[in-house]
Design a protein around this motif. Structure first.
Motif, PDB file in Angstrom:
ATOM      1  N   PRO A 101       0.534  -0.966  -0.044  1.00  0.00           N
ATOM      2  CA  PRO A 101      -0.019  -0.079  -0.228  1.00  0.00           C
ATOM      3  C   PRO A 101       0.509   1.446  -0.018  1.00  0.00           C
ATOM      4  CG  PRO A 101      -0.973  -1.935   0.521  1.00  0.00           C
ATOM      5  CD  PRO A 101       0.829  -1.926   0.902  1.00  0.00           C
ATOM      6  N   ALA A 102       2.346   1.375   0.911  1.00  0.00           N
ATOM      7  CA  ALA A 102       2.873   2.120   0.445  1.00  0.00           C
ATOM      8  C   ALA A 102       3.675   3.018  -0.656  1.00  0.00           C
ATOM      9  CB  ALA A 102       3.903   2.266   1.975  1.00  0.00           C
ATOM     10  N   ASP A 103       3.550   1.735  -1.328  1.00  0.00           N
ATOM     11  CA  ASP A 103       4.088   2.089  -2.592  1.00  0.00           C
ATOM     12  C   ASP A 103       3.410   2.432  -3.693  1.00  0.00           C
ATOM     13  OD1 ASP A 103       6.689   0.712  -2.500  1.00  0.00           O
ATOM     14  OD2 ASP A 103       5.864  -0.597  -3.107  1.00  0.00           O
ATOM     15  N   LEU A 104       1.854   2.182  -3.638  1.00  0.00           N
ATOM     16  CA  LEU A 104       1.069   2.387  -4.648  1.00  0.00           C
ATOM     17  C   LEU A 104       0.036   4.074  -4.353  1.00  0.00           C
ATOM     18  CD1 LEU A 104      -1.521  -0.767  -4.805  1.00  0.00           C
ATOM     19  CD2 LEU A 104       0.084   0.668  -6.824  1.00  0.00           C
ATOM     20  N   GLN A 105       0.305   4.034  -2.249  1.00  0.00           N
ATOM     21  CA  GLN A 105      -0.360   5.403  -2.564  1.00  0.00           C
ATOM     22  C   GLN A 105      -0.105   6.618  -2.900  1.00  0.00           C
ATOM     23  OE1 GLN A 105      -0.543   4.567   2.285  1.00  0.00           O
ATOM     24  NE2 GLN A 105      -2.446   3.396   1.461  1.00  0.00           N
ATOM     25  N   PRO A 106       0.886   7.050  -3.206  1.00  0.00           N
ATOM     26  CA  PRO A 106       1.618   8.513  -3.622  1.00  0.00           C
ATOM     27  C   PRO A 106       0.801   8.532  -5.297  1.00  0.00           C
ATOM     28  CG  PRO A 106       3.096   7.264  -2.673  1.00  0.00           C
ATOM     29  CD  PRO A 106       2.332   6.230  -3.025  1.00  0.00           C
ATOM     30  N   PHE A 107       1.570   7.424  -5.862  1.00  0.00           N
ATOM     31  CA  PHE A 107       0.440   7.177  -7.266  1.00  0.00           C
ATOM     32  C   PHE A 107      -0.534   7.204  -7.370  1.00  0.00           C
ATOM     33  CE2 PHE A 107      -0.076   4.734 -10.827  1.00  0.00           C
ATOM     34  CZ  PHE A 107       0.411   4.873 -11.804  1.00  0.00           C
ATOM     35  N   VAL A 108      -1.359   6.845  -6.399  1.00  0.00           N
ATOM     36  CA  VAL A 108      -3.159   6.927  -6.923  1.00  0.00           C
ATOM     37  C   VAL A 108      -3.678   7.993  -6.368  1.00  0.00           C
ATOM     38  CG1 VAL A 108      -4.844   6.255  -5.892  1.00  0.00           C
ATOM     39  CG2 VAL A 108      -3.212   3.620  -6.485  1.00  0.00           C
ATOM     40  N   ALA A 109      -2.889   9.241  -5.181  1.00  0.00           N
ATOM     41  CA  ALA A 109      -3.540  10.427  -5.167  1.00  0.00           C
ATOM     42  C   ALA A 109      -2.773  10.573  -6.378  1.00  0.00           C
ATOM     43  CB  ALA A 109      -2.250  10.327  -3.988  1.00  0.00           C
ATOM     44  N   CYS A 127       1.578  -0.740 -13.809  1.00  0.00           N
ATOM     45  CA  CYS A 127       1.957  -2.869 -13.249  1.00  0.00           C
ATOM     46  C   CYS A 127       3.272  -2.311 -13.027  1.00  0.00           C
ATOM     47  CB  CYS A 127       2.246  -3.445 -14.824  1.00  0.00           C
ATOM     48  SG  CYS A 127       1.180  -2.816 -16.400  1.00  0.00           S
ATOM     49  N   ASN A 128       4.195  -1.643 -13.133  1.00  0.00           N
ATOM     50  CA  ASN A 128       5.621  -1.786 -11.926  1.00  0.00           C
ATOM     51  C   ASN A 128       5.647  -1.647 -10.628  1.00  0.00           C
ATOM     52  OD1 ASN A 128       8.305  -1.344 -11.579  1.00  0.00           O
ATOM     53  ND2 ASN A 128       8.186   0.333 -10.278  1.00  0.00           N
ATOM     54  N   LEU A 129       4.144  -0.965  -9.655  1.00  0.00           N
ATOM     55  CA  LEU A 129       3.783  -1.225  -8.604  1.00  0.00           C
ATOM     56  C   LEU A 129       3.091  -1.912  -8.240  1.00  0.00           C
ATOM     57  CD1 LEU A 129       2.932   2.439  -8.475  1.00  0.00           C
ATOM     58  CD2 LEU A 129       4.968   2.098  -7.420  1.00  0.00           C
ATOM     59  N   ARG A 130       2.147  -2.694  -9.199  1.00  0.00           N
ATOM     60  CA  ARG A 130       1.236  -3.410  -8.694  1.00  0.00           C
ATOM     61  C   ARG A 130       2.071  -5.114  -9.102  1.00  0.00           C
ATOM     62  NH1 ARG A 130      -3.645  -1.800  -7.276  1.00  0.00           N
ATOM     63  NH2 ARG A 130      -5.019   0.027  -7.336  1.00  0.00           N
TER      64      ARG A 130
END
Ligand code: SF4
Length: 254
Positions: A101-109, A127-130
Motif C-alpha cells: 500500500p505504501a508504494d501505491l498510495q502516492p501514485f494513486v493520490a 504495472c511496476n507498482l502492482r
C-alpha cells in the motif's frame, strides 16, 4: 552478510539455452527441480492456462513445489474465484503476493485509480507498482523461477529463450518451458489432465490480466490484442517477464 543465493554464469546459461532448445517442457521443469532446492525455486503464474500447465507438470515431479501468484488489487472477480477452484482441484496452497500500500498510495493520490488509461508511461508505472515490485519481493528468496511464456503469444515474444538470467530480479534463473507450445497444445494438456479452465476463456478472452486492462478479442485478432487494448504500437508487456521491444516511432503528419 554473504549472499547464499545461487547464481549461474552467463556462459552456463548460454550452454543451457542451446541444450534446452531440444528438451521438452517436462524435461526443462525436471532440470529446475533437480538443480535447485525446493524452497529456492517457484512457478509464478497469473493463473492463465500456460502457468497452470507448468504448475501442474511441476507438481507431478514435486507435489510441494512453490506456486506463486500476484493479486494486483485489480484482478477480475473471475480470477479470484478461479484461484479458489485451483486450490481445491490441487488440494494444496498457492502463495499470493500483493502490492505494498505504501508504494501505491502516492501514485494513486497523484494520478487517480485509473491512471493507466492516461498514458503508456503511467500504465507501466501502475504495472511496476502492482506487479513488478511485488514479484521482486516474492523472488527475494528464489534462485530459479518458471513462467508460461510462449513464442506464439505475440511478435514481442517470438525470440524468448528457454532459459535466461533474470537481471531485473538479481540475476536469478528464469525458465520458460512452454516456448515451443501453441495455444492448442495448452488446451489439449488442460483437457487431458482434467484441469479447470479460467472462466473468462469461455467469454472470448485469449489473455487475462487486470480487469480494467483486459478485454475479449474478436476473431482474427492477436492473442494479446485484448491486453491494454487502447495502446497502439506498444509491446503489450507489463515488465515482469523481461520481454522488451522498443516502441515504434510513429510519424504524425503536421
Ligand atoms: S494491468 Fe492495468 S491495472 Fe494491472 S497493474 Fe498493469 S496497468 Fe495496473
Amino acid at each position: 552478510m554473504v549472499s547464499q543465493r545461487r547464481r549461474l554464469s552467463a556462459a552456463s546459461i548460454g550452454r543451457l539455452q542451446q541444450r534446452f532448445e531440444t528438451l521438452d517442457a517436462a524435461e526443462m521443469i525436471g532440470w529446475a527441480i533437480q538443480e535447485f532446492p525446493r524452497s529456492r525455486r517457484a512457478v509464478v503464474t497469473s493463473l492463465q492456462a500456460e502457468g497452470v500447465v507448468i504448475a501442474d507438470m511441476a507438481m507431478e515431479l514435486d507435489p510441494s513445489i512453490r506456486v506463486i501468484t500476484i493479486d494486483t488489487g485489480r484482478l477480475p472477480e473471475e480470477t479470484l474465484t478461479y484461484l479458489e477452484t485451483l486450490r481445491a482441484h490441487w488440494d494444496r496452497p498457492i502463495e499470493v503476493v500483493y502490492p505494498e500500500p505504501a508504494d501505491l498510495q502516492p501514485f494513486v493520490a497523484s494520478h487517480g485509480v485509473n491512471a493507466f488509461y492516461a498514458s503508456v508511461d503511467l500504465r507501466k508505472q501502475c504495472c511496476n507498482l502492482r506487479k513488478v515490485l511485488p514479484l521482486r519481493r516474492a523472488l527475494g528468496d528464489v534462485d530459479c523461477w518458471l513462467a508460461g511464456l510462449r513464442r506464439s503469444h505475440s511478435p514481442a515474444r517470438a525470440a524468448v529463450p528457454p532459459v535466461h538470467l533474470d537481471t531485473d530480479n538479481g540475476g536469478i534463473v528464469k525458465l520458460n518451458p512452454l516456448i515451443a507450445w501453441s495455444a492448442a497444445d495448452v488446451r489439449a494438456y488442460m483437457a487431458e489432465r482434467g484441469l479447470p479452465m479460467h472462466p473468462l476463456y469461455a467469454q472470448r478472452y485469449t489473455s487475462i490480466g487486470c480487469a480494467p486492462c483486459t478485454r475479449a478479442v474478436e476473431p482474427g485478432e492477436d492473442e494479446r490484442a485484448g491486453r491494454w487494448w487502447w495502446e497502439a504500437d506498444t509491446d503489450k508487456e507489463c515488465g515482469i517477464n523481461g520481454v522488451r521491444q522498443p516502441l515504434r516511432i510513429v510519424e504524425i503528419a503536421s
